[in-house]
Design an enzyme around this catalytic site. Structure first.
Site, mmCIF file in Angstrom:
data_model
loop_
_atom_site.group_PDB
_atom_site.id
_atom_site.type_symbol
_atom_site.label_atom_id
_atom_site.label_comp_id
_atom_site.label_asym_id
_atom_site.label_seq_id
_atom_site.Cartn_x
_atom_site.Cartn_y
_atom_site.Cartn_z
ATOM 1 N N SER A 144 0.869 -1.188 0.000
ATOM 2 C CA SER A 144 0.000 0.000 0.000
ATOM 3 C C SER A 144 0.898 1.228 0.000
ATOM 4 C CB SER A 144 -0.856 -0.001 1.267
ATOM 5 O OG SER A 144 -1.486 1.245 1.468
ATOM 6 N N TYR A 196 -2.303 -1.112 10.339
ATOM 7 C CA TYR A 196 -2.224 -1.258 8.878
ATOM 8 C C TYR A 196 -0.881 -0.728 8.367
ATOM 9 C CZ TYR A 196 -3.987 -1.043 4.019
ATOM 10 O OH TYR A 196 -4.179 -1.220 2.670
HETATM 11 P P1 NAD Z 1 -11.410 -6.221 -0.304
HETATM 12 O O1 NAD Z 1 -12.022 -6.099 1.053
HETATM 13 O O2 NAD Z 1 -12.235 -5.941 -1.509
HETATM 14 O O3 NAD Z 1 -10.770 -7.672 -0.482
HETATM 15 C C1 NAD Z 1 -10.048 -8.286 0.543
HETATM 16 C C2 NAD Z 1 -9.946 -9.770 0.243
HETATM 17 O O4 NAD Z 1 -9.236 -10.386 1.335
HETATM 18 C C3 NAD Z 1 -11.311 -10.464 0.162
HETATM 19 O O5 NAD Z 1 -11.264 -11.451 -0.836
HETATM 20 C C4 NAD Z 1 -11.446 -11.102 1.533
HETATM 21 O O6 NAD Z 1 -12.311 -12.229 1.569
HETATM 22 C C5 NAD Z 1 -10.001 -11.497 1.786
HETATM 23 N N1 NAD Z 1 -9.723 -11.765 3.185
HETATM 24 C C6 NAD Z 1 -9.952 -10.977 4.267
HETATM 25 N N2 NAD Z 1 -9.600 -11.627 5.380
HETATM 26 C C7 NAD Z 1 -9.125 -12.851 4.993
HETATM 27 C C8 NAD Z 1 -8.619 -13.968 5.690
HETATM 28 N N3 NAD Z 1 -8.512 -13.988 7.022
HETATM 29 N N4 NAD Z 1 -8.238 -15.053 4.981
HETATM 30 C C9 NAD Z 1 -8.358 -15.072 3.629
HETATM 31 N N5 NAD Z 1 -8.824 -14.019 2.920
HETATM 32 C C10 NAD Z 1 -9.204 -12.935 3.597
HETATM 33 O O7 NAD Z 1 -10.119 -5.289 -0.254
HETATM 34 P P2 NAD Z 1 -9.177 -4.666 -1.396
HETATM 35 O O8 NAD Z 1 -9.334 -3.195 -1.311
HETATM 36 O O9 NAD Z 1 -9.368 -5.352 -2.694
HETATM 37 O O10 NAD Z 1 -7.753 -4.982 -0.772
HETATM 38 C C11 NAD Z 1 -6.876 -5.948 -1.299
HETATM 39 C C12 NAD Z 1 -5.448 -5.630 -0.851
HETATM 40 O O11 NAD Z 1 -5.061 -4.367 -1.375
HETATM 41 C C13 NAD Z 1 -5.317 -5.505 0.678
HETATM 42 O O12 NAD Z 1 -4.086 -6.072 1.099
HETATM 43 C C14 NAD Z 1 -5.303 -4.017 0.903
HETATM 44 O O13 NAD Z 1 -4.628 -3.659 2.082
HETATM 45 C C15 NAD Z 1 -4.571 -3.558 -0.341
HETATM 46 N N6 NAD Z 1 -4.788 -2.151 -0.671
HETATM 47 C C16 NAD Z 1 -6.053 -1.694 -0.949
HETATM 48 C C17 NAD Z 1 -6.214 -0.347 -1.254
HETATM 49 C C18 NAD Z 1 -7.563 0.225 -1.584
HETATM 50 O O14 NAD Z 1 -7.670 1.458 -1.652
HETATM 51 N N7 NAD Z 1 -8.594 -0.583 -1.796
HETATM 52 C C19 NAD Z 1 -5.112 0.505 -1.281
HETATM 53 C C20 NAD Z 1 -3.858 0.000 -0.994
HETATM 54 C C21 NAD Z 1 -3.712 -1.338 -0.695
#
Ligand code: NAD
Length: 260
Positions: free
Chosen positions: A142, A155
């Site tokens: 991130s 985080y």
């Molecule tokens: P999201 O909530 O849409 O997806 C998260 C995924 O992780 C889902 O498939 C969920 O089921 C899975 N998950 C959660 N807990 C779990 C567990 N204990 N075991 C297995 N799977 C689990 O979120 P996203 O925004 O798509 O985030 C994906 C990644 O990208 C994350 O690591 C997040 O920190 C990172 N990220 C997101 C953003 C953003 O703005 N959305 C920005 C920077 C980084």
């Protein structure tokens, strides 16, 4: 060539992970989906990807807080597909609270899912990658892996840890045609961020549009969300032959956030 390779994408039942799994399947990569969610929706995603792209797609519900389940998922994938060539550590959660009021269980859960799971998947997948002399590991960190924001201590700590882990792994396997890189997105509109918009709207007493403009995208100079497809394209590039010389890097894809 990615076609015919085998991949695990953690947290791929939603958001960025689903986008990355789709991009890999489009390139002819067999994919293991992982994560939580409605069983019928997950099966529709699994079957849809397999049918649309003629690849094998499996679902494994391993909980990323459970090291034994992670090890089993990697072993089952090797047994089913023959190898794990591509590992994308994407599963992640968020919780926002002042550090001195941060719920202990939330701290432990964020460190477990966002950081420790990356160690456990890598630890389990590396012996096979070393034996075959090929591997691509992409850790979805991130902007918060490079800079901090208040109220996101767990985080930020976890994501900085992911960037450090990425570098250490890259150095250890640098001569074995295995690369390990981090992708550092700014805000991407996924269910994880949707929830933050709702929470912030309540806290600030303003509507969703105002939250997006004044709170969420305040840090992001481009003033637009990064696309899931854009994060998926960068990840795909890092998995391909053209990125063989890139390892131990942390790539910002954040609309200029970290340039400030
Ligand atoms: P999201 O909530 O849409 O997806 C998260 C995924 O992780 C889902 O498939 C969920 O089921 C899975 N998950 C959660 N807990 C779990 C567990 N204990 N075991 C297995 N799977 C689990 O979120 P996203 O925004 O798509 O985030 C994906 C990644 O990208 C994350 O690591 C997040 O920190 C990172 N990220 C997101 C953003 C953003 O703005 N959305 C920005 C920077 C980084």
């Amino acid at each position: 060539m990615l076609k015919g390779r085998n991949a695990i994408v953690t947290g791929s039942t939603s958001g960025i992970g689903a986008g990355i799994a789709t991009a890999l399947a489009k390139e002819g990569v067999n994919v293991v989906l992982n994560g939580f969610g409605d069983a019928a929706e997950i099966e529709a995603l699994r079957a849809g990807l397999a049918a649309a792209h003629g690849v094998q797609v499996r679902f494994d519900g391993a909980d990323m807080t459970d090291p034994a389940a992670i090890e089993r998922m990697v072993r089952d994938t090797e047994a089913a597909f023959g190898s794990v060539d591509v590992l994308v550590n994407n599963a992640g959660i968020q919780h926002v609270a002042p550090v001195d009021a941060f719920p202990l269980a939330q701290w432990d859960r964020i460190i477990a899912i966002n950081l420790n799971s990356n160690f456990h998947t890598i630890r389990a997948a590396l012996p096979g990658m070393k034996a075959r002399g090929f591997g691509r590991i992409v850790n979805i960190a991130s902007a918060h892996g490079l800079v901090a924001s208040p109220f996101k201590s767990a985080y930020v700590a976890a994501k900085h840890g992911v960037v450090g882990l990425t570098k250490a792994v890259a150095l250890e396997v640098a001569r074995q045609s295995i690369t390990c890189n981090a992708v550092c997105p700014g805000y991407v509109l996924t269910p994880l961020v949707e929830k933050q918009i709702d929470d912030q709207a309540k806290v600030h007493g303003i509507d969703r549009d105002a939250v997006v403009e004044r709170v969420i995208l305040e840090k992001q100079p481009s003033k637009r969300f990064v696309g899931i497809d854009e994060v998926a394209a960068l990840t795909l590039f890092l998995c391909g032959d053209a990125a063989a010389g890139i390892t131990g890097a942390a790539y910002s894809i954040d609309g200029g956030w970290c340039a400030q």
